[in-house]
Design a protein around this motif. Structure first.
Motif, short mmCIF file in Angstrom:
data_model
loop_
_atom_site.label_atom_id
_atom_site.label_comp_id
_atom_site.label_asym_id
_atom_site.label_seq_id
_atom_site.Cartn_x
_atom_site.Cartn_y
_atom_site.Cartn_z
N GLY A 93 -1.64 -0.01 4.74
CA GLY A 93 -2.23 1.28 4.45
C GLY A 93 -2.48 2.10 5.70
O GLY A 93 -2.41 1.61 6.82
N TRP A 145 3.12 8.19 8.43
CA TRP A 145 3.37 9.09 7.31
C TRP A 145 4.78 9.63 7.45
O TRP A 145 5.19 10.07 8.53
CB TRP A 145 2.37 10.25 7.33
N TYR A 153 -3.47 6.57 -3.46
CA TYR A 153 -2.78 5.35 -3.07
C TYR A 153 -2.89 4.30 -4.18
O TYR A 153 -3.72 4.40 -5.07
CB TYR A 153 -3.33 4.79 -1.75
N TYR A 201 4.51 10.28 2.35
CA TYR A 201 4.17 8.96 1.86
C TYR A 201 3.94 8.03 3.04
O TYR A 201 4.42 8.26 4.15
CB TYR A 201 5.28 8.41 0.94
N TYR A 210 -5.83 11.61 -0.07
CA TYR A 210 -4.52 11.19 -0.54
C TYR A 210 -4.75 10.25 -1.72
O TYR A 210 -5.86 9.78 -1.96
CB TYR A 210 -3.73 10.50 0.57
N THR A 222 0.72 5.55 -0.28
CA THR A 222 -0.13 6.74 -0.32
C THR A 222 0.75 7.97 -0.46
O THR A 222 1.88 8.00 0.02
CB THR A 222 -0.98 6.86 0.95
N PHE A 251 -3.45 5.41 -9.72
CA PHE A 251 -3.56 5.66 -8.29
C PHE A 251 -5.02 5.98 -8.00
O PHE A 251 -5.74 6.46 -8.88
CB PHE A 251 -2.71 6.87 -7.89
N ASN A 285 -3.11 0.00 -4.63
CA ASN A 285 -3.38 -1.25 -3.94
C ASN A 285 -2.58 -2.34 -4.64
O ASN A 285 -2.96 -2.79 -5.71
CB ASN A 285 -4.87 -1.57 -3.97
N THR A 336 -7.92 2.91 4.23
CA THR A 336 -7.99 2.16 2.99
C THR A 336 -8.84 0.91 3.20
O THR A 336 -9.11 0.51 4.32
CB THR A 336 -6.59 1.72 2.52
N MET A 395 0.84 -1.17 0.00
CA MET A 395 0.00 0.00 0.00
C MET A 395 0.88 1.23 0.00
O MET A 395 1.77 1.36 0.82
CB MET A 395 -0.86 -0.01 1.26
#
Length: 151
Positions: A55, A135, A68, A104, A66, A3, A38, A70, A45, A1
């Motif tokens: 995630g 993050w 992301y 991220y 955001y 983001t 994305f 998968n 998530t 994952m």
């Protein structure tokens, strides 16, 4: 994952993209077969909601949107996900993208490599694997008309 939330610094000004609205001029999220797109999201998530350990539970700072990818369900090694900025806000002012500052979140299994790639196709930053349930911030000098995230 994976983001991403980001901001662009230009030589004399700053443009911030927080993705709070679905329309972000100059941005494209891939799509096609490949590159894959994305996905824009807020909150947890799907993997978090379903009890899987990957995630974020929310956007950077606990709220917000955001983008992301998968990589857990239906993807395979070699798949390419892209989130690209065409530089339109910078070129309208006669400038190029100087620095990209972004957050991220790379948490979970099956993580590949996140790259920032400039307009010439050169990787200017990359990171691979599980980076923990947090993050993280990065700042990358791009000095180009456009750039893209590849995953």
């Amino acid at each position: 994952m994976l983001t991403v939330l980001m901001m662009i610094h230009q030589s004399t000004s700053q443009q911030t993209f927080n993705f709070e609205t679905a329309s972000n001029p100059g941005w494209s999220t891939g799509g096609g077969d490949p590159p894959y797109a994305f996905t824009r999201n807020s909150g947890a998530t799907y993997q978090r909601v379903a009890g899987q350990n990957s995630g974020p539970t929310a956007g950077y700072g606990g709220t917000g949107y955001y983008y992301y990818t998968n990589t857990y369900l239906g993807s395979s090694s070699g798949d390419l996900f892209t989130l690209a900025y065409n530089g339109s806000a910078c070129s309208a002012a006669g400038q190029v993208v100087a620095t990209v500052v972004f957050h991220y979140h790379m948490y979970g299994y099956y993580l590949g490599e996140l790259k920032v790639v400039n307009a010439e196709g050169r990787t200017v930053w990359s990171l691979s694997g599980n980076q923990g349930n947090a993050w993280m911030a990065a700042s990358v000098d791009v000095y180009d008309a456009s750039f893209r995230f590849e995953y």
